[in-house]
Design an enzyme around this catalytic site. Structure first.
Site, short mmCIF file in Angstrom:
data_model
loop_
_atom_site.label_atom_id
_atom_site.label_comp_id
_atom_site.label_asym_id
_atom_site.label_seq_id
_atom_site.Cartn_x
_atom_site.Cartn_y
_atom_site.Cartn_z
N TYR A 18 0.86 -1.19 0.00
CA TYR A 18 0.00 0.00 0.00
C TYR A 18 0.89 1.23 0.00
O TYR A 18 1.88 1.28 0.73
CB TYR A 18 -0.89 0.00 1.24
N ASP B 7 9.33 2.87 0.00
CA ASP B 7 8.27 3.50 0.77
C ASP B 7 8.48 3.08 2.22
O ASP B 7 8.09 2.00 2.64
CB ASP B 7 6.90 3.07 0.25
N LYS C 112 4.02 8.72 9.18
CA LYS C 112 3.86 8.08 10.50
C LYS C 112 4.91 8.53 11.53
O LYS C 112 4.77 9.61 12.05
CB LYS C 112 3.78 6.56 10.30
C1 LIG Z 1 0.22 4.51 5.80
C2 LIG Z 1 1.00 4.31 4.56
C3 LIG Z 1 0.95 5.21 3.50
C4 LIG Z 1 -0.02 6.36 3.46
O1 LIG Z 1 0.22 7.28 4.47
P1 LIG Z 1 -0.99 8.26 4.93
O2 LIG Z 1 -0.32 9.16 5.91
O3 LIG Z 1 -2.04 7.38 5.50
O4 LIG Z 1 -1.44 8.98 3.71
C5 LIG Z 1 1.81 5.04 2.44
N1 LIG Z 1 2.67 4.01 2.41
C6 LIG Z 1 2.74 3.10 3.39
C7 LIG Z 1 3.74 2.00 3.32
C8 LIG Z 1 1.89 3.20 4.49
O5 LIG Z 1 1.91 2.28 5.45
#
Ligand SMILES: *Cc1c(COP(=O)(O)O)cnc(C)c1O
Length: 424
Positions: free
Chosen positions: A142, A237, A265
């Site tokens: 994701y 990511d 995060k």
């Molecule tokens: C949570 C997440 C996102 C998206 O971040 P948001 O702050 O919710 O937009 C993108 N990549 C990864 C791997 C994530 O876990």
């Protein structure tokens, strides 16, 4: 009806599903959300006065535990100076220097307001830098909800992505190619067919949005090699793994360096923050220096920066925290596996450092397909039992458990006892 139920009844009349982010609705475990009033350390407190041992940690940011005093103090101080100026500030320079210092592959960084925004911008930058359109993403990873990344789980043979959400035009996903996690062959196939058109490969260095799937030895290295061969960029990511597996993220943990990295995060300490960064040569293409446009009214917000810097500084000053956290987590996840084995269940417990997942399947989980063999109804029963006994788990089979430094051995053992009760 208790407070949470009353609030949820009201919530659904004024917000889609009663929530501002879908997983919070508890739909996939067939219950309704607890409304949280406050949190401290490893615990959450709901509107009905129930206490929970929290294994979500706001989906990652709370690595120091909830309501850390130093973080709260720095945010409070920042608030008194004003919430936002829409102008250059010293604290942004401080944050950028800190990130560049902590992550060796990053020479320049741009702050944004979410992980979604960080990834969306990094993809645009990779396309701008290479002059190419196609990207490869892995099924089950994701990367936020920007249009080009909302593609249906696809087989490697598909040459263009199909939207996985209403409202995403086919044109937005046609350049998104899908590959299978931990399977370099599916990546090589795409490169053989159209390698000169591929701007970037984006990957979660530990997949943590289909439960927790560690990269097989050689997988990340293999991606790096093939990207180099074809002049494509490798994007890690690290929205979840960044500052979690270690202060230098998954790239430090596995010793593989990407061209661009995205954060979210933990970097915001609980405030809405994201960031992307990498080599100077690439980052200098971002506006206003270069031709890749990207902007944000609240980007680098001083209150958000204060929270992030304080959390990152504590982590930087205490390298032993990661050793402790990862050791405690290893022990915890191993004990989980033992409890289930002893009870005669060959369920899988995957983990990397403080990230872990219990899959209700007997099959080894190495990618999306094997993750999908999990019995989600069995997960729902387990999750609801744990919630009723004061353990707050992510209400989905395909989300990770997040341990924090506030999860003491005692608290972890209390949780294990409840798991033991459950299998009995
Ligand atoms: C949570 C997440 C996102 C998206 O971040 P948001 O702050 O919710 O937009 C993108 N990549 C990864 C791997 C994530 O876990």
């Amino acid at each position: 009806m208790n407070q949470s139920e009353t609030l949820f009844q009201e919530a659904v009349t004024v917000m889609p599903g009663g929530v501002n982010s879908p997983v919070r609705a508890f739909g996939s475990v067939g219950t309704t959300p607890r409304f949280i009033k406050s949190a401290k350390g490893a615990c959450l407190y709901d509107e009905d006065g129930n206490q929970y041992m929290d294994y979500i940690g706001s989906w990652g940011p709370m690595i120091l535990g909830h309501a850390n005093e130093a973080v709260i103090d720095s945010v409070t101080e920042a608030c008194r100076r004003g919430l936002s100026f829409g102008a250059a500030t010293a604290i942004e320079v401080e944050m950028a220097k800190l990130v560049c210092q902590l992550i060796p592959s990053i020479e320049m960084v741009r702050m944004v307001n979410s992980g979604t925004e960080a990834v969306m911008s990094a993809i645009r930058l990779a396309r701008g830098y290479t002059g190419r359109n196609k990207i490869i993403k892995f099924t089950g990873c994701y990367h936020g909800h920007s249009d080009s990344l909302l593609v249906k789980a696809g087989s490697g043979v598909m040459t263009s992505g199909v939207p996985d959400s209403l409202g995403v035009p086919a044109g937005c996903t046609q350049d998104t190619l899908s590959a299978d996690y931990n399977n370099l062959d599916t990546v090589t196939e795409h490169f053989k067919r159209c390698g000169e058109e591929i701007a970037a490969v984006i990957v979660e260095p530990v997949a943590a949005n289909m439960g927790v799937v560690p990269p097989k030895p050689g997988f990340l290295e293999g991606l790096k090699d093939i990207c180099r061969e074809y002049g494509s960029l490798l994007i890690f990511d690290e929205v979840i793994t960044g500052f979690r597996l270690g202060i230098d993220g998954a790239q430090g943990y596995f010793g593989v360096t990407p061209d661009l990295t995205t954060f979210g995060k933990i970097i915001g300490g609980g405030m809405p923050v994201g960031a992307y960064g990498g080599k100077r040569e690439i980052m200098e293409l971002v506006s206003p220096v270069g031709g890749v446009y990207q902007a944000g009214t609240l980007s680098g917000n001083p209150v958000a920066m204060a929270a992030g810097i304080t959390q990152l500084t504590i982590l930087k000053e205490h390298p032993e925290y990661y050793t402790e956290l990862n050791q405690r987590a290893d022990q915890f996840y191993r004990s989980m596996q033992e409890i289930f084995e002893k009870a005669g269940h060959s369920w899988q417990v995957n983990h990397v450092g403080s990230l872990g997942c219990l899959y209700f399947t007997e099959q080894e989980v190495t990618d999306y397909e094997s993750a999908k063999t999990s019995d989600t109804e069995a997960f729902a029963r387990y999750c609801n039992y744990m919630m009723e006994h004061g353990v707050y788990l992510a209400p989905s089979q395909f989300e990770a458990m997040f341990l924090s430094l506030a999860h003491t051995e005692e608290l972890l053992n209390d949780t294990l006892k409840i798991m033991e009760q459950y299998v009995r």
